[in-house]
Design a protein around this motif. Structure first.
Motif, PDB file in Angstrom:
ATOM      1  N   ALA A  51       0.841  -1.204   0.000  1.00  0.00           N
ATOM      2  CA  ALA A  51       0.000   0.000   0.000  1.00  0.00           C
ATOM      3  C   ALA A  51       0.878   1.256   0.000  1.00  0.00           C
ATOM      4  N   ARG A  52       2.006   1.191   0.728  1.00  0.00           N
ATOM      5  CA  ARG A  52       2.935   2.330   0.748  1.00  0.00           C
ATOM      6  C   ARG A  52       3.513   2.570  -0.647  1.00  0.00           C
ATOM      7  N   GLN A  53       3.874   1.461  -1.316  1.00  0.00           N
ATOM      8  CA  GLN A  53       4.409   1.597  -2.674  1.00  0.00           C
ATOM      9  C   GLN A  53       3.338   2.153  -3.622  1.00  0.00           C
ATOM     10  N   SER A  55       0.783   4.054  -2.767  1.00  0.00           N
ATOM     11  CA  SER A  55       0.494   5.461  -2.451  1.00  0.00           C
ATOM     12  C   SER A  55       1.592   6.386  -2.995  1.00  0.00           C
ATOM     13  N   ARG A  56       2.796   5.840  -3.197  1.00  0.00           N
ATOM     14  CA  ARG A  56       3.880   6.656  -3.756  1.00  0.00           C
ATOM     15  C   ARG A  56       4.027   6.474  -5.264  1.00  0.00           C
ATOM     16  N   GLY A  57       3.029   5.774  -5.863  1.00  0.00           N
ATOM     17  CA  GLY A  57       3.013   5.641  -7.321  1.00  0.00           C
ATOM     18  C   GLY A  57       4.038   4.671  -7.879  1.00  0.00           C
ATOM     19  N   LYS A  58       4.634   3.814  -7.003  1.00  0.00           N
ATOM     20  CA  LYS A  58       5.637   2.846  -7.491  1.00  0.00           C
ATOM     21  C   LYS A  58       4.973   1.659  -8.173  1.00  0.00           C
ATOM     22  N   ILE A  59       3.775   1.293  -7.694  1.00  0.00           N
ATOM     23  CA  ILE A  59       2.986   0.244  -8.344  1.00  0.00           C
ATOM     24  C   ILE A  59       1.534   0.735  -8.400  1.00  0.00           C
ATOM     25  N   PHE A 139      20.878 -17.602  -1.691  1.00  0.00           N
ATOM     26  CA  PHE A 139      20.092 -16.548  -2.365  1.00  0.00           C
ATOM     27  C   PHE A 139      19.874 -15.491  -1.291  1.00  0.00           C
ATOM     28  N   HIS A 140      20.813 -14.563  -1.178  1.00  0.00           N
ATOM     29  CA  HIS A 140      20.874 -13.679  -0.004  1.00  0.00           C
ATOM     30  C   HIS A 140      20.389 -12.256  -0.312  1.00  0.00           C
ATOM     31  N   PHE A 141      19.160 -11.981   0.154  1.00  0.00           N
ATOM     32  CA  PHE A 141      18.582 -10.636   0.000  1.00  0.00           C
ATOM     33  C   PHE A 141      19.078  -9.718   1.112  1.00  0.00           C
ATOM     34  N   MET A 142      18.947  -8.424   0.887  1.00  0.00           N
ATOM     35  CA  MET A 142      19.286  -7.428   1.919  1.00  0.00           C
ATOM     36  C   MET A 142      17.982  -6.824   2.461  1.00  0.00           C
ATOM     37  N   ASN A 143      18.049  -6.329   3.650  1.00  0.00           N
ATOM     38  CA  ASN A 143      16.890  -5.811   4.388  1.00  0.00           C
ATOM     39  C   ASN A 143      16.866  -4.274   4.358  1.00  0.00           C
ATOM     40  N   PRO A 144      15.757  -3.599   3.992  1.00  0.00           N
ATOM     41  CA  PRO A 144      14.457  -4.141   3.626  1.00  0.00           C
ATOM     42  C   PRO A 144      14.410  -4.597   2.163  1.00  0.00           C
ATOM     43  N   VAL A 189      28.905  -9.138   1.894  1.00  0.00           N
ATOM     44  CA  VAL A 189      28.330  -7.985   2.617  1.00  0.00           C
ATOM     45  C   VAL A 189      28.521  -8.125   4.133  1.00  0.00           C
ATOM     46  N   ASN A 190      28.164  -9.273   4.676  1.00  0.00           N
ATOM     47  CA  ASN A 190      28.247  -9.416   6.140  1.00  0.00           C
ATOM     48  C   ASN A 190      29.663  -9.631   6.652  1.00  0.00           C
ATOM     49  N   ARG A 191      30.559 -10.090   5.775  1.00  0.00           N
ATOM     50  CA  ARG A 191      31.972 -10.210   6.173  1.00  0.00           C
ATOM     51  C   ARG A 191      32.527  -8.822   6.489  1.00  0.00           C
TER      52      ARG A 191
HETATM   53  C1  CAA Z   1      22.098  -8.904   7.768  1.00  0.00           C
HETATM   54  C2  CAA Z   1      22.206  -9.327   6.358  1.00  0.00           C
HETATM   55  O1  CAA Z   1      22.315 -10.525   6.106  1.00  0.00           O
HETATM   56  C3  CAA Z   1      22.306  -8.408   5.216  1.00  0.00           C
HETATM   57  C4  CAA Z   1      21.604  -7.093   5.354  1.00  0.00           C
HETATM   58  O2  CAA Z   1      20.467  -6.961   4.991  1.00  0.00           O
HETATM   59  S1  CAA Z   1      22.470  -5.878   6.064  1.00  0.00           S
HETATM   60  C5  CAA Z   1      21.349  -4.517   6.089  1.00  0.00           C
HETATM   61  C6  CAA Z   1      21.323  -3.810   4.763  1.00  0.00           C
HETATM   62  N1  CAA Z   1      20.430  -2.693   4.859  1.00  0.00           N
HETATM   63  C7  CAA Z   1      20.861  -1.463   5.180  1.00  0.00           C
HETATM   64  O3  CAA Z   1      22.029  -1.235   5.373  1.00  0.00           O
HETATM   65  C8  CAA Z   1      19.767  -0.438   5.298  1.00  0.00           C
HETATM   66  C9  CAA Z   1      20.289   0.896   5.733  1.00  0.00           C
HETATM   67  N2  CAA Z   1      19.192   1.856   5.795  1.00  0.00           N
HETATM   68  C10 CAA Z   1      18.670   2.447   4.693  1.00  0.00           C
HETATM   69  O4  CAA Z   1      19.122   2.245   3.583  1.00  0.00           O
HETATM   70  C11 CAA Z   1      17.510   3.402   4.912  1.00  0.00           C
HETATM   71  O5  CAA Z   1      17.527   3.821   6.248  1.00  0.00           O
HETATM   72  C12 CAA Z   1      16.111   2.766   4.570  1.00  0.00           C
HETATM   73  C13 CAA Z   1      16.051   2.475   3.066  1.00  0.00           C
HETATM   74  C14 CAA Z   1      15.839   1.476   5.344  1.00  0.00           C
HETATM   75  C15 CAA Z   1      15.007   3.729   4.954  1.00  0.00           C
HETATM   76  O6  CAA Z   1      15.235   4.938   4.324  1.00  0.00           O
HETATM   77  P1  CAA Z   1      14.638   6.317   4.861  1.00  0.00           P
HETATM   78  O7  CAA Z   1      14.945   7.333   3.843  1.00  0.00           O
HETATM   79  O8  CAA Z   1      15.077   6.537   6.246  1.00  0.00           O
HETATM   80  O9  CAA Z   1      13.115   6.002   5.029  1.00  0.00           O
HETATM   81  P2  CAA Z   1      11.905   6.205   4.068  1.00  0.00           P
HETATM   82  O10 CAA Z   1      11.898   7.560   3.444  1.00  0.00           O
HETATM   83  O11 CAA Z   1      10.735   5.827   4.914  1.00  0.00           O
HETATM   84  O12 CAA Z   1      12.135   5.079   2.970  1.00  0.00           O
HETATM   85  C16 CAA Z   1      12.848   5.266   1.761  1.00  0.00           C
HETATM   86  C17 CAA Z   1      12.108   4.531   0.678  1.00  0.00           C
HETATM   87  O13 CAA Z   1      12.060   3.137   0.983  1.00  0.00           O
HETATM   88  C18 CAA Z   1      10.704   2.678   1.035  1.00  0.00           C
HETATM   89  N3  CAA Z   1      10.620   1.655   2.085  1.00  0.00           N
HETATM   90  C19 CAA Z   1      11.210   1.677   3.302  1.00  0.00           C
HETATM   91  N4  CAA Z   1      10.968   0.525   3.938  1.00  0.00           N
HETATM   92  C20 CAA Z   1      10.195  -0.232   3.100  1.00  0.00           C
HETATM   93  C21 CAA Z   1       9.641  -1.540   3.167  1.00  0.00           C
HETATM   94  N5  CAA Z   1       9.813  -2.325   4.222  1.00  0.00           N
HETATM   95  N6  CAA Z   1       8.903  -1.960   2.120  1.00  0.00           N
HETATM   96  C22 CAA Z   1       8.710  -1.209   1.032  1.00  0.00           C
HETATM   97  N7  CAA Z   1       9.253   0.022   0.885  1.00  0.00           N
HETATM   98  C23 CAA Z   1       9.966   0.502   1.925  1.00  0.00           C
HETATM   99  C24 CAA Z   1       9.886   3.895   1.307  1.00  0.00           C
HETATM  100  O14 CAA Z   1       8.589   3.731   0.821  1.00  0.00           O
HETATM  101  C25 CAA Z   1      10.646   4.991   0.571  1.00  0.00           C
HETATM  102  O15 CAA Z   1      10.283   4.959  -0.788  1.00  0.00           O
HETATM  103  P3  CAA Z   1      10.358   6.299  -1.711  1.00  0.00           P
HETATM  104  O16 CAA Z   1      11.821   6.530  -1.964  1.00  0.00           O
HETATM  105  O17 CAA Z   1       9.603   5.926  -2.926  1.00  0.00           O
HETATM  106  O18 CAA Z   1       9.733   7.393  -0.926  1.00  0.00           O
END
Ligand code: CAA
Ligand code: NDP
Length: 291
Positions: A51-53, A55-59, A139-144, A189-191
């Motif tokens: 819904a967030r996506q 509302s921001r016109g991404k989908i 198949f290692h995704f990053m968060n979020p 990445v995690n190393r």
């Molecule tokens: C541990 C492991 O094995 C590996 C890992 O994953 S390590 C962790 C890797 N991740 C990181 O390092 C994340 C670091 N943090 C960030 O990049 C940023 O803080 C963040 C992207 C999480 C949030 O960014 P922000 O600018 O503070 O917040 P916000 O403006 O709310 O979000 C940015 C965009 O992401 C989107 N978003 C944020 N969280 C979301 C989610 N869970 N789902 C969908 N979209 C999301 C927002 O809608 C927003 O989109 P627009 O650009 O279209 O507006």
């Protein structure tokens, strides 16, 4: 081999993100967890994030509804057997992952590719316990997941080229970028990232800085989007500790020694955002540092 249907095991923060992006890309998704609360939480997180996506016109609204309709939650692990590609995203503990693959095996189709979203655990070792090490990989995704561009693809020692290509094709269809990493503890990445987070916890432990000053320093001084302690809470402190232990055990170097303060937080059950408390307390309006 064309992948059409994807099974996701573990409906935590990563599992729900993986199901979300797969469904948006047009794949049918079955998502499994051992507890109904996690499945319900995943479905509502996916709904909120879609819904967030929208509302921001991404989908479009239509794509959002179509994506939701493609996701089937289930408590029954055998339901995952009828998929072409399995992505295991359960808790970062080797015994849990091994038991999942073992229980799943009798229900799998011969062609099904097995993968793990593990942050650190040996792909070769996980694969060796299955009947298909050549069709097994990381198949290692990053968060979020819906936001981060990278997916690390990790071949085990036996992974065949067809399996790697099939996974690479899925990453391309998601519009993400694949980076190939060799199968050594915590991959790429995690190393690099996790010793930095662990060092930030040492910096706190030794009193060099407070939670606030450490995070502010790395945000303003190194242009990181989140401070390392905020990021640790975001990842989950149990996951951070598990990764440090894999690095420490797997590389046998004291530089990877998990900080005792990180261990203490995990022992307290203060696992970060997912339990509402970690280096910050999230129970109020705004996060409050706990040290
Ligand atoms: C541990 C492991 O094995 C590996 C890992 O994953 S390590 C962790 C890797 N991740 C990181 O390092 C994340 C670091 N943090 C960030 O990049 C940023 O803080 C963040 C992207 C999480 C949030 O960014 P922000 O600018 O503070 O917040 P916000 O403006 O709310 O979000 C940015 C965009 O992401 C989107 N978003 C944020 N969280 C979301 C989610 N869970 N789902 C969908 N979209 C999301 C927002 O809608 C927003 O989109 P627009 O650009 O279209 O507006
Ligand atoms: N957090 C992150 O930033 C990242 C994590 N990863 C990796 O992704 C995986 C999942 O992490 P994350 O989503 O953060 O963890 P979470 O703790 O959010 O979710 C894990 C989920 O798996 C469930 N689970 C436990 N055992 C089983 C089982 N036998 N069958 C099915 N589900 C099970 C848990 O249920 P319950 O709560 O009941 O135990 C929980 O719902 C880990 O391997 C982690 O290393 C990868 C990239 C980034």
């Amino acid at each position: 081999m064309e992948v059409k249907k994807i099974g996701v095991i573990g409906a935590g923060q990563m599992g729900n993100g993986i199901a979300h992006v797969m469904a948006v890309a047009g794949y049918d998704v079955v998502i499994n967890d051992v507890n109904q609360t996690a499945l319900d939480g995943a479905m509502s997180a996916i709904q909120k994030n879609l819904a967030r996506q929208a509302s921001r016109g991404k989908i479009s609204e239509e794509d959002m509804n179509a994506a939701l309709a493609r996701i089937t939650p289930t408590l029954a692990l055998p339901d995952i057997g009828a998929t072409d590609l399995v992505i295991e995203a359960a808790t970062e503990r080797e015994t849990i992952k091994q038991a999942i693959f073992e229980d799943l095996q009798p229900h799998l189709q011969p062609h099904t590719i097995l993968t793990s979203n593990t942050s650190s655990i040996s792909i070769t070792r996980l694969a060796s316990r299955t009947d298909r090490p050549e069709r097994f990989m990381g198949f290692h995704f990053m968060n979020p997941v819906p936001v981060m561009q990278l997916v690390e693809l990790i071949r085990g020692i036996a992974t065949d080229e067809e399996t790697f290509t099939a996974c690479q094709t899925v990453v391309e269809r998601l519009g993400k970028t694949a980076a190939s990493a060799e199968d050594f503890p915590a991959f790429i990445v995690n190393r690099i990232l996790m010793p930095m987070i662990n060092e930030a916890v040492y910096t706190l432990y030794e009193g060099v800085g407070s939670v606030k000053s450490i995070d502010e320093s790395m945000k303003l001084g190194a242009n990181h989007p989140m401070g390392p302690l905020e990021l640790a809470d975001f990842i989950g402190l149990d996951t951070c500790l598990a990764i440090m232990n894999v690095l420490h055990d797997g590389l046998a170097d004291t530089k990877y020694r998990p900080c005792p303060l990180l261990t203490k937080y995990v022992e307290a059950g203060w696992l970060g955002r997912k339990t509402q408390r970690g280096f910050y307390d999230y129970r109020g309006e705004t996060p409050v540092p706990t040290r």
